[in-house]
Write a protein that holds these residues in place. Structure first.
Motif, PDB file in Angstrom:
ATOM      1  N   THR A   4       0.955  -1.297  -0.073  1.00 54.58           N
ATOM      2  CA  THR A   4       0.104  -0.018  -0.002  1.00 54.58           C
ATOM      3  C   THR A   4       0.885   1.290   0.114  1.00 54.58           C
ATOM      4  O   THR A   4       1.871   1.143   0.307  1.00 54.58           O
ATOM      5  CB  THR A   4      -1.055   0.080   1.266  1.00 54.58           C
ATOM      6  N   ASP A   7       2.955   2.078   3.147  1.00 57.85           N
ATOM      7  CA  ASP A   7       4.128   1.214   3.415  1.00 57.85           C
ATOM      8  C   ASP A   7       5.283   1.939   2.835  1.00 57.85           C
ATOM      9  O   ASP A   7       6.538   1.194   3.163  1.00 57.85           O
ATOM     10  CB  ASP A   7       3.949  -0.146   2.743  1.00 57.85           C
ATOM     11  N   SER A 122      -1.375   7.937  -6.532  1.00 60.15           N
ATOM     12  CA  SER A 122      -1.360   6.594  -6.060  1.00 60.15           C
ATOM     13  C   SER A 122      -0.108   5.879  -6.775  1.00 60.15           C
ATOM     14  O   SER A 122      -0.408   4.707  -7.052  1.00 60.15           O
ATOM     15  CB  SER A 122      -2.480   5.677  -5.854  1.00 60.15           C
ATOM     16  N   ALA A 148      -1.626   0.355  -4.321  1.00 61.27           N
ATOM     17  CA  ALA A 148      -2.906   0.516  -3.758  1.00 61.27           C
ATOM     18  C   ALA A 148      -2.751   1.543  -2.599  1.00 61.27           C
ATOM     19  O   ALA A 148      -2.000   1.909  -1.873  1.00 61.27           O
ATOM     20  CB  ALA A 148      -3.326  -0.783  -3.118  1.00 61.27           C
ATOM     21  N   ALA A 150      -3.968   3.320   0.671  1.00 61.40           N
ATOM     22  CA  ALA A 150      -3.856   2.967   2.387  1.00 61.40           C
ATOM     23  C   ALA A 150      -5.255   2.530   2.693  1.00 61.40           C
ATOM     24  O   ALA A 150      -6.335   2.810   2.300  1.00 61.40           O
ATOM     25  CB  ALA A 150      -3.457   4.013   3.301  1.00 61.40           C
TER      26      ALA A 150
END
Length: 150
Positions: A4, A7, A122, A148, A150
């Motif tokens: 994500t 991360d 993103s 992806a 969060a």
């Protein structure tokens, strides 16, 4: 576990690997790609045109390098763009012994790090450092990856 956006951080190392290319790999790639240029399999021809010997296909090096990003993200369709510049040749030495498929050949180091993050889109720009010994083989090797939210 899916990666994500939260991360990730700029400068973060994502993955690393060592890619070994031997003469048998070059022959298989030549057959699959249709690039049968003798600089990729014939020492005599390669040296006659001024090369140090047989060299790996640039596109093989490029494609094998981005495989690290594909494995890290887990979804090849998440790679939106991939670009690089070729900086150096990858000489692949003639194997000793009778089985060229078992020869070590050239050893390329690949390290993937986060170069830039775009929260609105993103996406992450993954920078690849691709070296043969101390020499950079690819420069500006960058993959734009959809991550992806969060």
């Amino acid at each position: 576990m899916a990666v994500t956006f939260t991360d990730l951080s700029v400068g973060q190392e994502l993955a690393s690997t060592t890619l070994r290319l031997n003469r048998a790999d070059l022959v298989r790639y030549a057959g699959a790609s249709g690039d049968l240029n003798p600089i990729h399999w014939n020492d005599r021809f390669a040296t006659e045109v001024g090369l140090p010997g047989v060299i790996a296909h640039g596109m093989l090096t490029m494609g094998a390098s981005v495989q690290l990003v594909t494995e890290w993200i887990g979804d090849p369709t998440a790679i939106l763009d991939y670009q690089t510049r070729f900086a150096a040749m990858v000489p692949v030495p003639d194997p000793a012994g009778s089985n060229p498929a078992e020869a070590e050949g050239a050893e390329i180091s690949i390290v993937a790090t986060v170069g830039k993050l775009d929260e609105a889109a993103s996406t992450a720009r993954v920078d690849l450092t691709v070296t043969l010994g101390e020499e950079k083989v690819l420069t500006k090797a960058q993959a734009l990856v959809r991550v992806a939210a969060a």
